[in-house]
Design an enzyme around this catalytic site. Structure first.
Site, PDB file in Angstrom:
ATOM      1  N   CYS A  40     -48.348  22.884-107.706  1.00 27.98           N
ATOM      2  CA  CYS A  40     -47.597  22.527-106.498  1.00 27.98           C
ATOM      3  C   CYS A  40     -46.089  22.489-106.795  1.00 27.98           C
ATOM      4  O   CYS A  40     -45.664  22.328-107.937  1.00 27.98           O
ATOM      5  CB  CYS A  40     -48.086  21.160-106.032  1.00 27.98           C
ATOM      6  SG  CYS A  40     -47.208  20.457-104.647  1.00 27.98           S
ATOM      7  N   HIS A  41     -45.298  22.603-105.739  1.00 22.49           N
ATOM      8  CA  HIS A  41     -43.840  22.548-105.876  1.00 22.49           C
ATOM      9  C   HIS A  41     -43.378  21.254-106.537  1.00 22.49           C
ATOM     10  O   HIS A  41     -42.378  21.248-107.250  1.00 22.49           O
ATOM     11  CB  HIS A  41     -43.170  22.635-104.500  1.00 22.49           C
ATOM     12  CG  HIS A  41     -43.429  23.925-103.811  1.00 22.49           C
ATOM     13  ND1 HIS A  41     -42.727  25.060-104.096  1.00 22.49           N
ATOM     14  CD2 HIS A  41     -44.328  24.263-102.876  1.00 22.49           C
ATOM     15  CE1 HIS A  41     -43.180  26.048-103.357  1.00 22.49           C
ATOM     16  NE2 HIS A  41     -44.159  25.595-102.600  1.00 22.49           N
ATOM     17  N   THR A  42     -44.079  20.167-106.272  1.00 18.76           N
ATOM     18  CA  THR A  42     -43.657  18.879-106.813  1.00 18.76           C
ATOM     19  C   THR A  42     -43.753  18.880-108.340  1.00 18.76           C
ATOM     20  O   THR A  42     -42.934  18.264-109.021  1.00 18.76           O
ATOM     21  CB  THR A  42     -44.509  17.749-106.223  1.00 18.76           C
ATOM     22  OG1 THR A  42     -44.591  17.950-104.822  1.00 18.76           O
ATOM     23  CG2 THR A  42     -43.904  16.394-106.492  1.00 18.76           C
ATOM     24  N   HIS A  62     -51.172  17.117-110.022  1.00 22.85           N
ATOM     25  CA  HIS A  62     -51.637  16.032-109.146  1.00 22.85           C
ATOM     26  C   HIS A  62     -52.605  16.530-108.080  1.00 22.85           C
ATOM     27  O   HIS A  62     -52.914  15.808-107.160  1.00 22.85           O
ATOM     28  CB  HIS A  62     -50.422  15.358-108.476  1.00 22.85           C
ATOM     29  CG  HIS A  62     -49.637  16.316-107.625  1.00 22.85           C
ATOM     30  ND1 HIS A  62     -48.770  17.230-108.154  1.00 22.85           N
ATOM     31  CD2 HIS A  62     -49.620  16.533-106.293  1.00 22.85           C
ATOM     32  CE1 HIS A  62     -48.241  17.964-107.187  1.00 22.85           C
ATOM     33  NE2 HIS A  62     -48.754  17.561-106.039  1.00 22.85           N
ATOM     34  N   GLU A  63     -53.064  17.789-108.211  1.00 22.69           N
ATOM     35  CA  GLU A  63     -53.970  18.317-107.184  1.00 22.69           C
ATOM     36  C   GLU A  63     -55.317  18.626-107.824  1.00 22.69           C
ATOM     37  O   GLU A  63     -55.770  19.766-107.862  1.00 22.69           O
ATOM     38  CB  GLU A  63     -53.371  19.580-106.552  1.00 22.69           C
ATOM     39  CG  GLU A  63     -52.023  19.341-105.909  1.00 22.69           C
ATOM     40  CD  GLU A  63     -51.533  20.515-105.061  1.00 22.69           C
ATOM     41  OE1 GLU A  63     -52.177  21.589-105.066  1.00 22.69           O
ATOM     42  OE2 GLU A  63     -50.516  20.333-104.380  1.00 22.69           O
ATOM     43  N   CYS A  92     -56.174   1.119-101.549  1.00 21.75           N
ATOM     44  CA  CYS A  92     -56.835  -0.031-102.181  1.00 21.75           C
ATOM     45  C   CYS A  92     -57.775  -0.749-101.216  1.00 21.75           C
ATOM     46  O   CYS A  92     -58.640  -1.505-101.621  1.00 21.75           O
ATOM     47  CB  CYS A  92     -55.803  -1.004-102.749  1.00 21.75           C
ATOM     48  SG  CYS A  92     -54.972  -2.031-101.502  1.00 21.75           S
ATOM     49  N   CYS A  95     -54.452  -4.150 -99.300  1.00 24.68           N
ATOM     50  CA  CYS A  95     -53.050  -4.536 -99.060  1.00 24.68           C
ATOM     51  C   CYS A  95     -52.760  -4.506 -97.559  1.00 24.68           C
ATOM     52  O   CYS A  95     -53.537  -3.982 -96.763  1.00 24.68           O
ATOM     53  CB  CYS A  95     -52.097  -3.617 -99.823  1.00 24.68           C
ATOM     54  SG  CYS A  95     -51.932  -1.973 -99.113  1.00 24.68           S
ATOM     55  N   CYS A  98     -52.963  -1.032 -96.131  1.00 17.84           N
ATOM     56  CA  CYS A  98     -54.321  -0.473 -96.050  1.00 17.84           C
ATOM     57  C   CYS A  98     -55.099  -1.103 -94.903  1.00 17.84           C
ATOM     58  O   CYS A  98     -55.945  -0.455 -94.281  1.00 17.84           O
ATOM     59  CB  CYS A  98     -55.075  -0.687 -97.360  1.00 17.84           C
ATOM     60  SG  CYS A  98     -54.651   0.543 -98.618  1.00 17.84           S
ATOM     61  N   CYS A 106     -50.288   2.817 -99.057  1.00 14.88           N
ATOM     62  CA  CYS A 106     -50.855   1.709 -99.843  1.00 14.88           C
ATOM     63  C   CYS A 106     -49.799   1.149-100.797  1.00 14.88           C
ATOM     64  O   CYS A 106     -49.072   1.891-101.449  1.00 14.88           O
ATOM     65  CB  CYS A 106     -52.059   2.209-100.631  1.00 14.88           C
ATOM     66  SG  CYS A 106     -52.774   0.976-101.728  1.00 14.88           S
ATOM     67  N   ARG A 110     -47.792   1.127-106.357  1.00 18.56           N
ATOM     68  CA  ARG A 110     -46.605   1.974-106.219  1.00 18.56           C
ATOM     69  C   ARG A 110     -45.636   1.864-107.388  1.00 18.56           C
ATOM     70  O   ARG A 110     -45.195   2.871-107.933  1.00 18.56           O
ATOM     71  CB  ARG A 110     -45.831   1.598-104.946  1.00 18.56           C
ATOM     72  CG  ARG A 110     -46.417   2.133-103.688  1.00 18.56           C
ATOM     73  CD  ARG A 110     -45.622   1.635-102.492  1.00 18.56           C
ATOM     74  NE  ARG A 110     -44.598   2.583-102.065  1.00 18.56           N
ATOM     75  CZ  ARG A 110     -44.831   3.667-101.346  1.00 18.56           C
ATOM     76  NH1 ARG A 110     -46.065   3.984-101.013  1.00 18.56           N
ATOM     77  NH2 ARG A 110     -43.868   4.463-100.972  1.00 18.56           N
ATOM     78  N   CYS A 169     -53.378  17.446-101.799  1.00 17.42           N
ATOM     79  CA  CYS A 169     -51.940  17.376-101.491  1.00 17.42           C
ATOM     80  C   CYS A 169     -51.610  18.095-100.193  1.00 17.42           C
ATOM     81  O   CYS A 169     -51.825  17.570 -99.104  1.00 17.42           O
ATOM     82  CB  CYS A 169     -51.137  17.922-102.667  1.00 17.42           C
ATOM     83  SG  CYS A 169     -49.356  17.798-102.467  1.00 17.42           S
ATOM     84  N   ARG A 362     -51.443  29.218-103.174  1.00 14.62           N
ATOM     85  CA  ARG A 362     -51.753  28.341-104.297  1.00 14.62           C
ATOM     86  C   ARG A 362     -52.341  29.103-105.476  1.00 14.62           C
ATOM     87  O   ARG A 362     -53.245  29.915-105.300  1.00 14.62           O
ATOM     88  CB  ARG A 362     -52.801  27.291-103.900  1.00 14.62           C
ATOM     89  CG  ARG A 362     -52.253  25.982-103.378  1.00 14.62           C
ATOM     90  CD  ARG A 362     -51.485  25.230-104.453  1.00 14.62           C
ATOM     91  NE  ARG A 362     -50.918  23.989-103.940  1.00 14.62           N
ATOM     92  CZ  ARG A 362     -49.761  23.903-103.287  1.00 14.62           C
ATOM     93  NH1 ARG A 362     -49.027  24.965-103.070  1.00 14.62           N
ATOM     94  NH2 ARG A 362     -49.324  22.717-102.862  1.00 14.62           N
TER      95      ARG A 362
END
Ligand SMILES: NC(=O)c1ccc[n+]([C@@H]2O[C@H](COP(=O)([O-])OP(=O)(O)OC[C@H]3O[C@@H](n4cnc5c(N)ncnc54)[C@H](O)[C@@H]3O)[C@@H](O)[C@H]2O)c1
Ligand SMILES: [Zn+2]
Ligand SMILES: [Zn+2]
Length: 368
Positions: A40-42, A62-63, A92, A95, A98, A106, A110, A169, A362
């Site tokens: 991914c770009h991130t 992260h994917e 979670c 919180c 959530c 959430c 963080r 994502c 992708r």
């Protein structure tokens, strides 16, 4: 245990695939054997050093999609053998956010996640005693990952991993922007700016919501053709004149819903201008560069347009990602056109090159 992983050693340098050490899952954590991971770009944004909050060394990615291999103490919702999708945006279920239907942001982990730590403030990945930080709480450019239970969505085992990982994502972000954030009404006219993973997901989401007309705007003719495959009824070349064209196509009023999925603040402005007077809603999904601002003439707002931001499409990951995956399995979304290249973990840097060349939507790393 030992595993292979793609480590960001220095910003601006290629990732180095190597053996690292992965510790056992602790309380509330889960060991996942990864089978597929999107590039991914991130990931590239952090690898390049452009992200001011980035850190190294870290294992990017992260994917991810994979199978639960083991669970730590106090894990109640997952068991070995479960198929899961990784969530950089956890849920979670406890919180204040959530428990409120209005947001998916959430609050549980963080701060530690932003620092590259698991919730207890430590990491599980290391190399000869040196800690290697976790990326977006996921670090999925690897054969395995240890993640908090609250950051894993249990999905149908029927879903092929190379398609399941897309829901981690951009795809869920686009679908959710239309389904959750905008909650597009049937019969509406929509305009989507950008036909990357996020924009194409938004086009599909508008179609699933029963939109009558979906105008997609992009600079690339190939990407616009992909948008047609996801349900776009009108294709428009982006840039100067795009807003005027949308106004012309909608009797001078603009679209009921507009979506921005480019990350370009000028295009965000266009998406606001292309929204209908009276009730037009502009949903911003793109991530702008640091310090950039969105310039909007207030009169556009007084006359009834609204702007909403959308992170991960407002999707509460553990509840909603499984539902989106089921809709895909039911044949409601065609994901084949999104997987453009299948690569090995060792080829992860080629995945970045393909992305920079805008070659396909992708590249998916096949891990097992
Ligand atoms: N909100 C979230 O949670 C979330 C999640 C994932 C990605 N994002 C962000 O969403 C944005 C899109 O991500 P992506 O993976 O789809 O990116 P992408 O780069 O693959 O797609 C962006 C598209 O915008 C098009 N574009 C550029 N200028 C344009 C213009 N003037 N008019 C119309 N189209 C134009 C490009 O041709 C490209 O096809 C990025 O900013 C990304 O960081 C946000
Ligand atoms: Zn991503
Ligand atoms: Zn929460």
């Amino acid at each position: 245990m030992r595993m292979r992983a793609a480590v960001l050693e220095e910003f601006g340098e290629p990732l180095a695939v190597q053996e690292v050490e992965l510790a056992e899952p602790r309380a509330g954590e889960v060991l996942v054997r990864l089978h597929a991971c999107g590039v991914c770009h991130t990931d590239l944004y952090t690898a390049s050093g452009a992200d001011p909050s980035g850190y190294a060394p870290t294992v990017l990615g992260h994917e991810g999609a994979g199978v639960v291999e083991a669970v730590g103490p106090d894990v109640g919702s997952l068991a070995p053998g479960d198929h899961v999708v990784t969530l950089f945006s956890p849920q979670c279920r406890e919180c204040v956010h959530c428990l409120d239907e209005r947001t998916n942001l959430c609050l549980a982990i963080r701060e530690e996640q932003n620092k590259g730590h698991l919730p207890d403030g430590t990491t599980r990945i290391s190399r000869e005693g040196e800690e290697i930080r976790s990326f977006m709480g996921c670090s999925t450019f690897a054969e395995y990952t240890v993640m908090p239970e609250i950051a894993l969505a249990k999905v149908s085992p029927e879903a092929p991993f190379e398609h399941a990982c897309l829901f981690a994502c951009g795809l869920s972000t686009g679908l959710g922007a239309a389904i959750n954030t905008a909650a597009v009404r049937p019969g509406s006219t929509c305009a989507v700016f950008g036909a990357g993973m996020v924009g194409l997901g938004a086009v599909a989401g508008c179609r699933l919501q029963g939109a009558e007309r979906i105008i997609c705007v992009d600079l690339s003719p190939q990407r616009l053709e992909l948008a047609r495959g996801q349900g776009a009824t009108d294709l428009l070349e982006g840039g100067e004149g795009a807003v005027e064209r949308i106004l012309e196509m909608t009797g001078g009023f603009g679209a009921d819903y507009t979506f921005e999925a480019t990350g370009n603040v000028a295009v965000m402005g266009e998406a606001v201008e292309a929204a209908r007077m009276g009730w037009g809603l502009c949903t911003v999904a793109g991530v702008a560069g640091r310090g950039e601002t969105l310039d909007v003439v207030p009169r556009l707002l007084i006359t009834g347009r609204r702007i909403a931001g959308s992170s991960f499409g407002g999707v509460k990951g553990r509840d909603q990602v499984p539902v989106l995956v089921d809709r895909y399995l039911a044949g409601e979304i065609d994901l084949d056109p999104f997987v453009s290249h299948r690569i090995a973990l060792d080829e992860v840097n080629r995945g970045f090159e393909l992305m920079e060349a805008q070659d396909g939507i992708r590249s998916v790393i096949e891990l097992a």
